[in-house]
Design a protein around this motif. Structure first.
Motif, PDB file in Angstrom:
ATOM      1  N   SER A  32       1.578-149.547  22.304  1.00 19.59           N
ATOM      2  CA  SER A  32       2.136-148.232  22.122  1.00 19.59           C
ATOM      3  C   SER A  32       1.119-147.529  20.818  1.00 19.59           C
ATOM      4  CB  SER A  32       3.270-149.606  20.967  1.00 19.59           C
ATOM      5  OG  SER A  32       2.785-150.491  20.146  1.00 19.59           O
ATOM      6  N   GLN A  33       0.342-148.364  20.432  1.00 19.46           N
ATOM      7  CA  GLN A  33      -1.103-147.917  19.773  1.00 19.46           C
ATOM      8  C   GLN A  33      -1.295-146.506  20.352  1.00 19.46           C
ATOM      9  OE1 GLN A  33      -1.999-148.422  16.599  1.00 19.46           O
ATOM     10  NE2 GLN A  33      -3.653-147.494  16.458  1.00 19.46           N
ATOM     11  N   VAL A  34      -2.583-146.613  21.596  1.00 23.24           N
ATOM     12  CA  VAL A  34      -2.392-145.328  22.356  1.00 23.24           C
ATOM     13  C   VAL A  34      -1.229-143.988  22.584  1.00 23.24           C
ATOM     14  CG1 VAL A  34      -3.031-144.783  24.476  1.00 23.24           C
ATOM     15  CG2 VAL A  34      -3.324-147.092  23.515  1.00 23.24           C
ATOM     16  N   VAL A  39      -0.887-139.519  21.241  1.00 20.85           N
ATOM     17  CA  VAL A  39       0.844-138.394  21.316  1.00 20.85           C
ATOM     18  C   VAL A  39       1.411-138.225  20.182  1.00 20.85           C
ATOM     19  CG1 VAL A  39       2.737-138.065  22.684  1.00 20.85           C
ATOM     20  CG2 VAL A  39       1.408-139.989  23.526  1.00 20.85           C
ATOM     21  N   LEU A  40       1.665-139.338  19.342  1.00 15.59           N
ATOM     22  CA  LEU A  40       1.952-138.475  18.205  1.00 15.59           C
ATOM     23  C   LEU A  40       1.044-138.338  17.470  1.00 15.59           C
ATOM     24  CD1 LEU A  40       5.232-141.605  18.141  1.00 15.59           C
ATOM     25  CD2 LEU A  40       4.914-138.980  18.857  1.00 15.59           C
ATOM     26  N   ASN A  41      -0.292-138.489  16.849  1.00 16.82           N
ATOM     27  CA  ASN A  41      -0.819-138.538  15.969  1.00 16.82           C
ATOM     28  C   ASN A  41      -0.540-139.162  14.429  1.00 16.82           C
ATOM     29  OD1 ASN A  41      -2.934-137.293  17.043  1.00 16.82           O
ATOM     30  ND2 ASN A  41      -1.603-134.608  16.079  1.00 16.82           N
ATOM     31  N   ASN A  42      -0.418-140.629  14.415  1.00 16.80           N
ATOM     32  CA  ASN A  42       0.578-141.297  14.168  1.00 16.80           C
ATOM     33  C   ASN A  42      -0.243-142.451  14.139  1.00 16.80           C
ATOM     34  OD1 ASN A  42       1.100-142.198  11.038  1.00 16.80           O
ATOM     35  ND2 ASN A  42       3.623-142.199  12.000  1.00 16.80           N
ATOM     36  N   SER A  43      -1.532-142.893  13.745  1.00 16.06           N
ATOM     37  CA  SER A  43      -1.933-144.505  14.117  1.00 16.06           C
ATOM     38  C   SER A  43      -1.135-145.140  13.234  1.00 16.06           C
ATOM     39  CB  SER A  43      -4.187-144.376  13.811  1.00 16.06           C
ATOM     40  OG  SER A  43      -4.661-145.350  14.564  1.00 16.06           O
ATOM     41  N   LEU A  44      -0.591-146.688  14.329  1.00 15.33           N
ATOM     42  CA  LEU A  44      -0.043-147.436  13.796  1.00 15.33           C
ATOM     43  C   LEU A  44      -1.365-148.655  13.109  1.00 15.33           C
ATOM     44  CD1 LEU A  44       2.478-148.210  16.008  1.00 15.33           C
ATOM     45  CD2 LEU A  44       3.208-147.285  14.431  1.00 15.33           C
ATOM     46  N   SER A  45      -0.509-149.504  11.890  1.00 16.68           N
ATOM     47  CA  SER A  45      -1.798-150.345  11.285  1.00 16.68           C
ATOM     48  C   SER A  45      -2.249-151.546  11.820  1.00 16.68           C
ATOM     49  CB  SER A  45      -1.789-149.887   9.493  1.00 16.68           C
ATOM     50  OG  SER A  45      -1.114-150.349   9.597  1.00 16.68           O
ATOM     51  N   TRP A  46      -1.078-152.366  11.876  1.00 14.14           N
ATOM     52  CA  TRP A  46      -1.137-153.491  12.529  1.00 14.14           C
ATOM     53  C   TRP A  46      -1.017-154.064  13.952  1.00 14.14           C
ATOM     54  CZ3 TRP A  46       3.305-154.109  15.642  1.00 14.14           C
ATOM     55  CH2 TRP A  46       4.466-153.253  15.727  1.00 14.14           C
ATOM     56  N   THR A  47      -0.883-152.902  14.391  1.00 11.53           N
ATOM     57  CA  THR A  47      -0.957-153.431  15.961  1.00 11.53           C
ATOM     58  C   THR A  47      -2.166-154.376  16.924  1.00 11.53           C
ATOM     59  OG1 THR A  47      -1.426-151.335  16.777  1.00 11.53           O
ATOM     60  CG2 THR A  47       0.636-151.203  16.692  1.00 11.53           C
TER      61      THR A  47
END
Length: 166
Positions: A32-34, A39-47
């Motif tokens: 999901s981080q990748v 893909v969505l250009n919105n990085s998750l901070s917690w993964t």
């Protein structure tokens, strides 16, 4: 002896299933981080933090699973030449070293978890004592499995070498 092996197998099953769940969570977090980053250009901070903590717990509890099948990395050149009492003594020394390592991990992990009881993780705000207690839990599992292996070495009847002529 059968009861001890049954308890050991139950503990191993619980640890195996827990490890599998942790591995699935780790893989899902990484994928999901990748996906979110590229893909969505919105990085998750917690993964990344979740994957790291799953890996830590998976590694520390999973190390006890390798004791039963002698799965830890070893050089067996000398051990393969030993039989009988000499082999039992060597196996005992090895298991006592593993047990002592578990004692150190249990003590150090308890001190570490206690000293970090007020800290929170950066991204997920998980109490750090939960993460750091993995060292103590891993040590406790190592101690238990080393004890079981010592009981097997000394109390189990040795298997007959060679086949039977029936």
């Amino acid at each position: 002896m059968k009861q001890l092996k049954k308890v050991s197998n139950t503990v191993n099953s619980i640890v195996s299933y827990t490890g599998m769940v942790l591995f699935v969570v780790l893989v899902v977090a990484c994928v999901s981080q990748v996906f979110f980053r590229f893909v969505l250009n919105n990085s998750l901070s917690w993964t990344e933090e979740l994957a790291r903590y799953c890996f830590i717990w998976m590694h520390l509890i999973g190390s006890s699973l390798l004791i039963e099948g002698s799965g830890h990395a070893t050089v067996t050149v000398i051990m393969d030449l030993m039989h009988g009492m000499a082999r039992r003594v060597l196996d005992t020394v090895i298991e006592l070293i593993i047990f002592f390592n578990g004692v150190i991990m249990l003590y150090s992990g308890t001190v570490l978890a206690y000293s970090s009881r007020t800290n929170l993780s950066t991204a997920m705000s998980i109490p750090m004592w939960i993460i750091n207690s993995s060292v103590a839990v891993g040590g406790l599992l190592l101690m238990f499995q080393a004890f079981v292996k010592l009981a097997v070495v000394w109390l189990d009847k040795p298997e007959q070498e060679g086949g039977t002529d029936e």
